[in-house]
Design a protein around this motif. Structure first.
Motif, PDB file in Angstrom:
ATOM      1  N   VAL A 187     106.740 130.421  36.073  1.00  0.00           N
ATOM      2  CA  VAL A 187     106.660 128.979  35.854  1.00  0.00           C
ATOM      3  C   VAL A 187     107.935 128.588  35.111  1.00  0.00           C
ATOM      4  O   VAL A 187     108.402 129.336  34.242  1.00  0.00           O
ATOM      5  CB  VAL A 187     105.389 128.597  35.064  1.00  0.00           C
ATOM      6  N   THR A 188     108.501 127.441  35.462  1.00  0.00           N
ATOM      7  CA  THR A 188     109.777 127.072  34.866  1.00  0.00           C
ATOM      8  C   THR A 188     109.825 125.585  34.551  1.00  0.00           C
ATOM      9  O   THR A 188     109.080 124.782  35.112  1.00  0.00           O
ATOM     10  CB  THR A 188     110.954 127.384  35.808  1.00  0.00           C
ATOM     11  N   ALA A 189     110.717 125.253  33.641  1.00  0.00           N
ATOM     12  CA  ALA A 189     111.126 123.875  33.397  1.00  0.00           C
ATOM     13  C   ALA A 189     112.648 123.879  33.349  1.00  0.00           C
ATOM     14  O   ALA A 189     113.252 124.832  32.860  1.00  0.00           O
ATOM     15  CB  ALA A 189     110.557 123.355  32.086  1.00  0.00           C
ATOM     16  N   THR A 214     108.587 123.801  38.046  1.00  0.00           N
ATOM     17  CA  THR A 214     108.247 124.570  39.243  1.00  0.00           C
ATOM     18  C   THR A 214     107.140 125.558  38.902  1.00  0.00           C
ATOM     19  O   THR A 214     107.063 126.065  37.772  1.00  0.00           O
ATOM     20  CB  THR A 214     109.455 125.319  39.811  1.00  0.00           C
ATOM     21  N   ASP A 215     106.305 125.782  39.866  1.00  0.00           N
ATOM     22  CA  ASP A 215     105.171 126.674  39.685  1.00  0.00           C
ATOM     23  C   ASP A 215     105.055 127.583  40.898  1.00  0.00           C
ATOM     24  O   ASP A 215     104.894 127.088  42.010  1.00  0.00           O
ATOM     25  CB  ASP A 215     103.877 125.870  39.510  1.00  0.00           C
ATOM     26  N   CYS A 216     105.160 128.872  40.653  1.00  0.00           N
ATOM     27  CA  CYS A 216     104.940 129.873  41.700  1.00  0.00           C
ATOM     28  C   CYS A 216     104.042 130.905  41.060  1.00  0.00           C
ATOM     29  O   CYS A 216     104.510 131.780  40.322  1.00  0.00           O
ATOM     30  CB  CYS A 216     106.257 130.486  42.152  1.00  0.00           C
ATOM     31  N   VAL A 236     107.290 122.321  43.509  1.00  0.00           N
ATOM     32  CA  VAL A 236     108.395 121.781  42.730  1.00  0.00           C
ATOM     33  C   VAL A 236     108.095 120.318  42.457  1.00  0.00           C
ATOM     34  O   VAL A 236     107.766 119.568  43.377  1.00  0.00           O
ATOM     35  CB  VAL A 236     109.734 121.887  43.489  1.00  0.00           C
ATOM     36  N   GLN A 237     108.167 119.921  41.199  1.00  0.00           N
ATOM     37  CA  GLN A 237     108.067 118.515  40.829  1.00  0.00           C
ATOM     38  C   GLN A 237     109.348 118.146  40.091  1.00  0.00           C
ATOM     39  O   GLN A 237     109.637 118.711  39.051  1.00  0.00           O
ATOM     40  CB  GLN A 237     106.855 118.262  39.934  1.00  0.00           C
TER      41      GLN A 237
END
Lengths: 162, 191
Positions: A122-124, A115-117, A95-96
């Motif tokens: 992947v999300t914004a 976020t990256d899983c 999470v950034q």
């Protein structure tokens, strides 16, 4: 006088724990950047609260891509910001989050997150805390009550504009 | 991804100037129609702009902002975007454009809410390359205001010029103005 991009605090979980809270965040920067790199011991959702505010003062708008579909939703009047990081047991995620103008006492607080899983999505997202208070603490926790696994890291940086 | 060499363990140190603040524009009580960074030095490798914006259109949730380099108003740009509206995910492609556009301004009707954006401009001073811009932006309005909600957006843009970027201008697409407390900060990242 703080440097332009400076680490403020870093924590590595020595054992499984549901949450970690950054406290006593100085108000001397312009923005904050948080990086969480971890995993849960059972599926859970990475959420944020500020300044111990558990009221329905949070909301977010995300976009999510899971490899086959892309979608967007909206949540309002919640007791947390959901970063969109969802992970099952042992699955790594990152999470950034950017906390923009976090110490401005006139404006509400906007949070931009990526976020990256890799095994999931992947999300914004854009989040909002409807408070004009400066952010002095950030609680990062698993919504369902499961634990961040040992070795999960939580780091926060301060970014100072001229 | 730009990595300015941050060491999380150095909680009491600093980075020795790899990520430097160049200039900040903060809008005062009179508002402003344009955000301009000029005379940008060529001594960095990349640039980053961090913005926090509210526009003076009262009845709209979110505004688009137009970005140009070196005052080039020709059709020398192209850009793409992927964004969530809160109800749907949408995308767009815009070749041969005279702007690059980002979703990064909140309307006045949303009170104390501001949109945010992080813009990365890579190899901005390289005179052998066209210039690439990457953006994460958006706002949330706690539901909808006058039927308009917030957005989460990612975009990328290209300026088809090998000139070093010395000026960056940002305006509201509709011609509206930026409200007080809007701020854009320009940072330089060293190699």
């Amino acid at each position: 006088m703080p440097a332009t991009y400076e680490p403020i605090a870093s924590y590595t979980a020595p054992s499984a724990q549901n949450s970690y809270t950054f406290t006593s965040i100085p108000g001397t920067y312009t923005d904050l950047k948080m990086v969480v790199n971890g995993s849960f011991n059972s599926e859970d959702y990475v959420c944020l609260q500020f300044n111990s505010d558990t009221g329905s003062n949070y909301s977010e708008t995300p976009i999510v891509g899971n490899g086959s579909t892309v979608s967007s939703g909206r949540a309002a009047n919640r007791a947390f910001i959901f970063t969109q990081a969802v992970a099952g047991s042992g699955v790594r995620f990152m999470v950034q989050s950017n906390f923009m103008n976090y110490s401005n006492s006139t404006t509400y607080k906007t949070v931009l997150s990526r976020t990256d899983c890799a095994s999931r999505d992947v999300t914004a997202s854009a989040g909002l805390w409807r408070s004009t208070s400066a952010i002095t603490s950030i609680k990062v926790y698993g919504l369902v009550g499961n634990n961040f696994e040992t070795g999960s890291t939580f780091t926060i940086y301060g970014i100072k504009a001229a | 991804m730009i990595l300015p060499g941050i060491l999380a363990s150095q909680i009491s140190g600093h980075l020795g100037g790899d990520f430097e603040s160049i200039s900040t524009v903060t809008v005062g009580s009179g508002g402003s129609s344009t955000i301009t960074f000029s005379s940008i030095p060529s001594t960095y490798k990349h640039l980053q702009i961090r913005g926090f914006a509210q526009c003076n259109r009262a009845t709209y949730g979110t505004d688009d902002l137009n970005v140009r380099f070196n005052s080039d108003t020709g059709s020398n740009y192209a850009w793409h975007r992927l964004y969530g509206t809160g109800t749907a995910a949408e995308a767009g492609a815009f070749p041969n454009s005279n702007i690059m556009q980002i979703i990064a301004g909140t309307g006045t009707g949303n009170g104390n809410t501001f949109a945010a954006t992080v813009i990365d401009i890579l190899d901005y001073a390289n005179t052998s390359k066209n210039k690439t811009m990457r953006t994460l932006s958006g706002d949330d309005l706690n539901g909808t205001v006058a039927g308009y909600g917030g957005y989460a957006a990612m975009s990328s843009g290209v300026w088809f010029s090998t000139a070093a970027i010395s000026t960056i201008t940002i305006v509201v697409n509709t011609g509206a103005s930026f409200n007080q407390h809007t701020s854009f900060a320009l940072y330089g990242i060293k190699e």
